[in-house]
Design a protein around this motif. Structure first.
Motif, PDB file in Angstrom:
ATOM      1  N   ALA A 222       0.819  -1.216   0.000  1.00 40.72           N
ATOM      2  CA  ALA A 222       0.000   0.000   0.000  1.00 40.72           C
ATOM      3  C   ALA A 222       0.851   1.264   0.000  1.00 40.72           C
ATOM      4  O   ALA A 222       0.456   2.286  -0.564  1.00 40.72           O
ATOM      5  CB  ALA A 222      -0.924   0.000   1.210  1.00 40.72           C
ATOM      6  N   ALA A 223       2.010   1.207   0.638  1.00 39.39           N
ATOM      7  CA  ALA A 223       2.942   2.343   0.668  1.00 39.39           C
ATOM      8  C   ALA A 223       4.349   1.780   0.563  1.00 39.39           C
ATOM      9  O   ALA A 223       4.699   0.829   1.268  1.00 39.39           O
ATOM     10  CB  ALA A 223       2.778   3.147   1.952  1.00 39.39           C
ATOM     11  N   ASP A 224       5.156   2.374  -0.315  1.00 42.24           N
ATOM     12  CA  ASP A 224       6.455   1.793  -0.649  1.00 42.24           C
ATOM     13  C   ASP A 224       7.560   2.849  -0.551  1.00 42.24           C
ATOM     14  O   ASP A 224       7.630   3.765  -1.376  1.00 42.24           O
ATOM     15  CB  ASP A 224       6.400   1.205  -2.060  1.00 42.24           C
ATOM     16  CG  ASP A 224       7.641   0.410  -2.432  1.00 42.24           C
ATOM     17  OD1 ASP A 224       8.501   0.223  -1.556  1.00 42.24           O
ATOM     18  OD2 ASP A 224       7.742  -0.021  -3.593  1.00 42.24           O
ATOM     19  N   ASP A 225       8.373   2.751   0.494  1.00 39.58           N
ATOM     20  CA  ASP A 225       9.573   3.576   0.627  1.00 39.58           C
ATOM     21  C   ASP A 225       9.256   5.073   0.590  1.00 39.58           C
ATOM     22  O   ASP A 225       9.877   5.858  -0.132  1.00 39.58           O
ATOM     23  CB  ASP A 225      10.569   3.212  -0.485  1.00 39.58           C
ATOM     24  CG  ASP A 225      11.956   3.793  -0.225  1.00 39.58           C
ATOM     25  OD1 ASP A 225      12.304   3.989   0.957  1.00 39.58           O
ATOM     26  OD2 ASP A 225      12.677   4.060  -1.202  1.00 39.58           O
ATOM     27  N   ILE A 226       8.279   5.483   1.390  1.00 37.88           N
ATOM     28  CA  ILE A 226       7.895   6.899   1.453  1.00 37.88           C
ATOM     29  C   ILE A 226       8.881   7.649   2.353  1.00 37.88           C
ATOM     30  O   ILE A 226       9.077   7.290   3.516  1.00 37.88           O
ATOM     31  CB  ILE A 226       6.464   7.058   2.002  1.00 37.88           C
ATOM     32  CG1 ILE A 226       5.460   6.267   1.146  1.00 37.88           C
ATOM     33  CG2 ILE A 226       6.090   8.534   2.065  1.00 37.88           C
ATOM     34  CD1 ILE A 226       5.318   6.751  -0.270  1.00 37.88           C
ATOM     35  N   THR A 227       9.489   8.689   1.803  1.00 39.95           N
ATOM     36  CA  THR A 227      10.512   9.436   2.529  1.00 39.95           C
ATOM     37  C   THR A 227      10.308  10.944   2.364  1.00 39.95           C
ATOM     38  O   THR A 227      10.191  11.434   1.241  1.00 39.95           O
ATOM     39  CB  THR A 227      11.919   9.061   2.014  1.00 39.95           C
ATOM     40  OG1 THR A 227      12.147   7.664   2.232  1.00 39.95           O
ATOM     41  CG2 THR A 227      12.999   9.857   2.725  1.00 39.95           C
ATOM     42  N   PHE A 228      10.220  11.643   3.477  1.00 35.93           N
ATOM     43  CA  PHE A 228      10.217  13.110   3.479  1.00 35.93           C
ATOM     44  C   PHE A 228      10.385  13.560   4.923  1.00 35.93           C
ATOM     45  O   PHE A 228      10.263  12.770   5.864  1.00 35.93           O
ATOM     46  CB  PHE A 228       8.927  13.695   2.882  1.00 35.93           C
ATOM     47  CG  PHE A 228       7.656  13.256   3.562  1.00 35.93           C
ATOM     48  CD1 PHE A 228       7.234  13.824   4.755  1.00 35.93           C
ATOM     49  CD2 PHE A 228       6.863  12.262   2.988  1.00 35.93           C
ATOM     50  CE1 PHE A 228       6.070  13.428   5.381  1.00 35.93           C
ATOM     51  CE2 PHE A 228       5.690  11.851   3.608  1.00 35.93           C
ATOM     52  CZ  PHE A 228       5.290  12.425   4.798  1.00 35.93           C
ATOM     53  N   ASP A 229      10.674  14.843   5.113  1.00 40.21           N
ATOM     54  CA  ASP A 229      10.661  15.409   6.461  1.00 40.21           C
ATOM     55  C   ASP A 229      10.016  16.790   6.402  1.00 40.21           C
ATOM     56  O   ASP A 229      10.003  17.444   5.367  1.00 40.21           O
ATOM     57  CB  ASP A 229      12.060  15.478   7.070  1.00 40.21           C
ATOM     58  CG  ASP A 229      13.033  16.304   6.237  1.00 40.21           C
ATOM     59  OD1 ASP A 229      12.781  17.509   6.057  1.00 40.21           O
ATOM     60  OD2 ASP A 229      14.039  15.739   5.767  1.00 40.21           O
TER      61      ASP A 229
END
Length: 580
Positions: A347-354
């Motif tokens: 459903a979610a794959d390697d989500i990256t942020f800050d």
């Protein structure tokens, strides 16, 4: 085919004269409504939740009778001819009216039986509708497992099993992403080319501009009837765009909204959009370094002007907020490789942020893209399969309780306790967030005052109008002065003034250092974000400011795209890359 190119049939399909409907002792749900609906046209029934749109549609279906006035549908009055009306119309209710534990094909079979579609005609009809709605690949899927947009397409197919003369659609675009909404519009425009009259009920004011005619309603009254351009023209030469703003846009917007002569104002990426009363002489004194230029008015500009303007730039909630800007400069919300799998489905794959302190970050994406999964992982409501999420320095795996005490959460659906009173909800959430004694009493009284809940304290939360439900939900979410605020489609269905009020509070809180993560299907609200992550098929396909995302989708045919244009173009580009 554009509205101007479609063939016109001037036959009146619906005649409304002084229609009134009341429920109990409350003020009328419909107050002397007079209007007409014609064939080969899309008539927009436009207004916020509680305007009377659903009540009016139910009168047209013959499911309900008016208290006063005249309703004629296809020549029949509902009192004596409801069966004849229902045999000649298509109706798609506001809430998904199909059977979620049946497949797409089983729903079609059931509604074909209910509508009396001859078995000899079914194969050809099903094939035509499944092609029309692009659902052929999903005939075996349970309706409950369809995305929001696909559910609406199935509902439309069931409403069209027997070609109607009049099609009534009650808020088909609510909770549906921009791509699915645009698909639905194309389908409906094709139907009007065949002479079908369509009533499209909506709280999205941008949809009104695509209609041939509009009935604009608010609190049971008809405020305007006619072509959208006639209303929009009322604010012509009174709408301006401020660019090159020096300093923080939110502070400047708050000042401008309190200037005499400013009717309304919103943030548009790096710019500010203003509606003025009668001109701009002296109005822009607070924007000495900005470039001011006229811009095309929108339907929503005219509606807010008609309602007397927005709520101004002051937020008592923000004024009461303790500043957080003096804290460390570490990101308040961090997603590092967040991944969530349900069996074989990712459903979610390697989500990256800050997200730095004092910023608004938007999660956008089509229905089913994975943004809600990402959102829930960062709230601590869903455990990630892999990756790390942090809020206010706390790891959501190891320190979930401490992280949750630093955040406020406002869910997409009304998340409070409907059987508790307003006062009991405030008291309960104050306790959940660890408030007690004098501090608890002070914050509860403050939220009651700021959100104008005093006269409703004894009411059950489930009985509140939608706008007040959302006010109560926000009051509970910010009761404990959280460092991070998670907002899941916070303004869906509410009126434009309440939406402005919400964003005045949010902008003010951000100026005090609160960090906001928001999901929304309102593309104009996405413009408030400092940065946006566009999620598609579980992955982030674009990350940047609203203006950066719009610039990525700019081309010779559309040099100045809207946020909705950018959303659709970026998703389509991702689809093409996947297909290649």
């Amino acid at each position: 085919m554009s509205a101007a190119e479609r063939p016109r049939d001037t036959a009146e399909l619906v005649h409304l004269k002084d229609v009134t409907k009341r429920f109990g002792e409350a003020k009328p749900a419909l107050d002397t409504i007079s209007a007409s609906i014609r064939g080969s046209e899309i008539t927009g029934l436009v207004g916020p939740d509680g305007a009377g749109k659903t009540t009016l549609i139910r009168l047209m279906t013959g499911l309900m009778l008016p208290e006063g006035g005249t309703v004629k549908v296809l020549g029949f009055e509902p009192r004596d001819g409801s069966a004849a009306i229902q045999a000649s119309i298509g109706y798609m209710p506001q809430r998904f009216g199909l059977y979620e534990d049946l497949s797409v094909q089983e729903n079609l079979d059931l509604y074909a039986d209910l509508r009396g579609l001859p078995k000899s005609e079914r194969a050809a009809t099903f094939d035509e509708l499944l092609t029309f709605t692009d659902l052929k690949r999903f005939t075996g899927r349970l309706a409950g497992r369809l995305s929001g947009g696909m559910k609406q397409k199935l509902g439309l197919a069931c409403a069209l099993l027997k070609k109607p003369r009049l099609l009534l659609l009650d808020e088909p675009g609510v909770g549906v992403d921009p791509i699915s909404r645009r698909d639905l519009w194309k389908m409906v425009e094709n139907l009007t080319a065949e002479g079908i009259g369509v009533v499209w009920s909506t709280a999205y004011l941008d949809e009104a501009e695509a209609c041939d005619r509009v009935l604009l309603m608010n609190e049971g009254k008809l405020l305007f009837s006619g072509e959208p351009k006639d209303l929009t023209g009322q604010v012509k030469d009174r709408v301006f765009r401020l660019t090159g703003v020096s300093g923080r846009r939110r502070q400047l917007l708050a000042k401008l909204l309190d200037e005499d002569g400013v009717i309304d104002g919103v943030i548009q990426g790096e710019a500010i959009r203003l509606v003025t009363a009668t001109g701009h002489d002296g109005v822009f004194a607070a924007a000495t370094n900005a470039n001011v230029s006229p811009t095309e008015p929108r339907f929503e500009d005219a509606f807010v002007d008609m309602l007397g303007g927005g709520p101004g730039g002051r937020s008592r909630l923000a004024e009461a907020q303790q500043p957080l800007t003096g804290k460390d400069d570490k990101p308040v919300i961090v997603a590092n490789g967040l991944t969530k799998r349900f069996g074989d489905f990712t459903a979610a794959d390697d989500i990256t942020f800050d997200i730095p302190r004092g910023q608004i970050f938007g999660l956008l994406g089509p229905n089913g893209a994975g943004k809600s999964t990402t959102f829930k992982m960062l709230c601590g409501l869903l455990k990630p399969t892999s990756g790390e999420g942090r809020v206010a320095g706390f790891d959501l795996r190891r320190d979930a309780a401490q992280a949750r005490n630093r955040l406020g959460y406002m869910a997409q659906k009304f998340s409070l306790y409907g059987d508790l009173s307003v006062a009991q909800n405030l008291d309960f959430f104050a306790g959940v967030y660890g408030l007690s004694g004098q501090r608890k009493r002070e914050r509860t009284q403050l939220m009651t005052s700021i959100f104008d809940l005093q006269s409703r304290l004894a009411m059950s939360a489930k009985d509140l109008p939608l706008g007040l439900k959302q006010r109560l939900a926000l009051a509970c979410a910010v009761m404990h002065e959280p460092e991070a605020l998670f907002l899941d489609e916070p303004t869906s269905g509410v009126d434009p003034i309440t939406r402005r009020e919400f964003w005045t509070h949010i902008n003010g809180l951000v100026e005090k250092g609160v960090t906001v993560l928001v999901t929304t299907h309102f593309m104009d609200e996405a413009e408030y974000c400092d940065r946006i992550s566009l999620i598609y098929r579980g992955r982030s396909i674009a990350l940047g400011t609203p203006d950066e995302l719009k610039a990525r989708s700019s081309n010779a045919d559309n040099p100045d795209p809207t946020m909705e244009d950018a959303f659709i173009a970026l998703v389509q580009a991702s689809q093409e890359r996947i297909a290649a």
